[in-house]
Design a protein around this motif. Structure first.
Motif, PDB file in Angstrom:
ATOM      1  N   GLU A  62       0.828  -1.203   0.000  1.00  0.00           N
ATOM      2  CA  GLU A  62       0.000   0.000   0.000  1.00  0.00           C
ATOM      3  C   GLU A  62       0.865   1.257   0.000  1.00  0.00           C
ATOM      4  O   GLU A  62       0.564   2.228  -0.702  1.00  0.00           O
ATOM      5  N   ALA A  63       1.944   1.234   0.794  1.00  0.00           N
ATOM      6  CA  ALA A  63       2.832   2.392   0.847  1.00  0.00           C
ATOM      7  C   ALA A  63       3.526   2.610  -0.493  1.00  0.00           C
ATOM      8  O   ALA A  63       3.644   3.748  -0.971  1.00  0.00           O
ATOM      9  N   LEU A  64       3.983   1.523  -1.131  1.00  0.00           N
ATOM     10  CA  LEU A  64       4.635   1.646  -2.434  1.00  0.00           C
ATOM     11  C   LEU A  64       3.682   2.220  -3.482  1.00  0.00           C
ATOM     12  O   LEU A  64       4.061   3.106  -4.263  1.00  0.00           O
ATOM     13  N   THR A  65       2.472   1.719  -3.491  1.00  0.00           N
ATOM     14  CA  THR A  65       1.485   2.206  -4.459  1.00  0.00           C
ATOM     15  C   THR A  65       1.182   3.674  -4.241  1.00  0.00           C
ATOM     16  O   THR A  65       1.154   4.472  -5.191  1.00  0.00           O
ATOM     17  N   ALA A  66       0.975   4.062  -2.977  1.00  0.00           N
ATOM     18  CA  ALA A  66       0.656   5.460  -2.672  1.00  0.00           C
ATOM     19  C   ALA A  66       1.832   6.372  -2.992  1.00  0.00           C
ATOM     20  O   ALA A  66       1.641   7.477  -3.523  1.00  0.00           O
ATOM     21  N   ALA A  67       3.033   5.936  -2.689  1.00  0.00           N
ATOM     22  CA  ALA A  67       4.212   6.750  -2.980  1.00  0.00           C
ATOM     23  C   ALA A  67       4.386   6.922  -4.483  1.00  0.00           C
ATOM     24  O   ALA A  67       4.682   8.016  -4.981  1.00  0.00           O
ATOM     25  N   TRP A  68       4.205   5.837  -5.231  1.00  0.00           N
ATOM     26  CA  TRP A  68       4.302   5.887  -6.694  1.00  0.00           C
ATOM     27  C   TRP A  68       3.283   6.873  -7.258  1.00  0.00           C
ATOM     28  O   TRP A  68       3.599   7.712  -8.112  1.00  0.00           O
ATOM     29  N   GLN A  69       2.052   6.790  -6.762  1.00  0.00           N
ATOM     30  CA  GLN A  69       0.996   7.672  -7.249  1.00  0.00           C
ATOM     31  C   GLN A  69       1.259   9.126  -6.885  1.00  0.00           C
ATOM     32  O   GLN A  69       0.824  10.041  -7.597  1.00  0.00           O
ATOM     33  N   ALA A  70       1.984   9.352  -5.775  1.00  0.00           N
ATOM     34  CA  ALA A  70       2.298  10.718  -5.338  1.00  0.00           C
ATOM     35  C   ALA A  70       3.541  11.270  -6.037  1.00  0.00           C
ATOM     36  O   ALA A  70       3.941  12.399  -5.765  1.00  0.00           O
ATOM     37  N   GLY A  71       4.139  10.475  -6.911  1.00  0.00           N
ATOM     38  CA  GLY A  71       5.284  10.957  -7.664  1.00  0.00           C
ATOM     39  C   GLY A  71       6.624  10.739  -7.005  1.00  0.00           C
ATOM     40  O   GLY A  71       7.635  11.283  -7.453  1.00  0.00           O
ATOM     41  N   VAL A  72       6.660   9.933  -5.930  1.00  0.00           N
ATOM     42  CA  VAL A  72       7.913   9.630  -5.255  1.00  0.00           C
ATOM     43  C   VAL A  72       8.659   8.557  -6.057  1.00  0.00           C
ATOM     44  O   VAL A  72       8.047   7.621  -6.578  1.00  0.00           O
ATOM     45  N   SER A  73       9.967   8.695  -6.154  1.00  0.00           N
ATOM     46  CA  SER A  73      10.779   7.729  -6.892  1.00  0.00           C
ATOM     47  C   SER A  73      10.965   6.472  -6.066  1.00  0.00           C
ATOM     48  O   SER A  73      11.781   6.419  -5.146  1.00  0.00           O
TER      49      SER A  73
END
Length: 305
Positions: A62-73
């Motif tokens: 969930e954290a990876l998906t949310a970070a990806w969607q927020a534009g985090v590398s």
């Protein structure tokens, strides 16, 4: 983790992704009691990273998906499968890094993460949460004592009581910016540098809280805390685009002392939880006791207690 559990989770995940017939080789990269990581070679010549974990690391997808969607590398999540108290993931293989991460890499990654949109599912951590950590640590210590363990920890208990008495006041300012994403394992080994790009991984314990905890963790916890070094890192963080409020006092303390002190409290509470719940290895008690003792006394000093 047990080999049988790892094999089962790998098989179930590959089946879920329709890739069971594609596996050629599984090469272990990292393994400990609560998680395991492999590089999987596939029949078409490509590779992916397989990671499996048990509680409390079962929300990283969930954290990876949310970070990806927020534009985090971060690495791209290919597939995930959560079942009961376990999590299995397939992730993009970033390859071997070109070099180790530098302070400049850490600063750019921290600024990016701390400015990203925070998903609603990240556990929140405010001043009340910080102030609760000493009591939680003491409760865990009591449970260890009830099992006949950690009998030589009276000095730890007394220091935790002192910290707890001042906790409410010292925890003030927790929601002062930067407040949002906290990686929680933020150090050079959690950054991957390749082809000029810096990417974050190991987001298993990410939460919403004071970004200063990340900045305090960057230089590790093995050596004696160095407030001057952390102050310089905070100043560089602001220069790199981080919130200027990172340099404001909180809880009546300088920001570097506040950050280092509360980071040590957070770490010692986690080590106590590992000793009792997550790993529960009696043979490791002397090592855990020494680490918790050091962090407790460092925290009391840094928090001016």
């Amino acid at each position: 983790m047990h080999h049988t559990d790892i094999d089962r989770m790998r098989g179930e995940l590959l089946a879920s992704a329709g890739m069971s017939a594609n596996l050629v080789e599984a090469k272990p990269l990292h393994s400990w009691e609560l998680s395991h990581v492999e590089r999987l070679a596939l029949a078409d010549g490509t590779t992916v990273i397989f990671k499996c974990a048990t509680e409390p690391f079962t929300h990283e997808h969930e954290a990876l998906t949310a970070a990806w969607q927020a534009g985090v590398s971060v690495p791209r999540l290919v597939e995930s499968l959560r079942s009961g108290t376990t999590l299995a993931m397939l992730m993009e293989d970033l390859g071997e890094p070109d070099r180790e991460a530098t302070d400049a890499d850490g600063l750019s990654a921290a600024v990016q993460l701390h400015s990203a949109a925070v998903p609603p599912h990240l556990p929140p951590a405010d001043s009340t949460w910080l102030a609760s950590l000493p009591q939680r640590a003491m409760r865990t210590l009591e449970l260890l004592n009830a099992q006949g363990r950690w009998s030589d920890a009276d000095d730890i208990r007394e220091a935790l009581r002192d910290i707890d008495r001042a906790a409410a006041q010292r925890a003030e300012g927790a929601t002062t910016a930067p407040y949002g994403w906290v990686h929680s394992e933020f150090h050079p080994e959690s950054l991957h540098v390749r082809d000029g790009r810096v990417r974050l991984y190991d987001l298993a314990r990410a939460f919403c809280g004071p970004g200063l905890l990340d900045l305090a963790s960057w230089h590790g916890t093995v050596q004696t805390p160095d407030p001057d070094r952390t102050r310089a890192f905070l100043e560089s963080y602001v220069e790199a685009g981080g919130s200027a409020s990172a340099l404001t006092r909180r809880g009546g303390l300088k920001p570097q002392d506040w950050a280092l002190g509360w980071h040590r409290v957070w770490v010692l509470e986690w080590f106590l939880a590992q000793a009792l719940v997550w790993i529960n290895d009696v043979t490791a008690d002397p090592a855990y006791t020494n680490v918790v003792r050091r962090h407790t006394h460092d925290a009391a000093r840094l928090l001016d207690i």
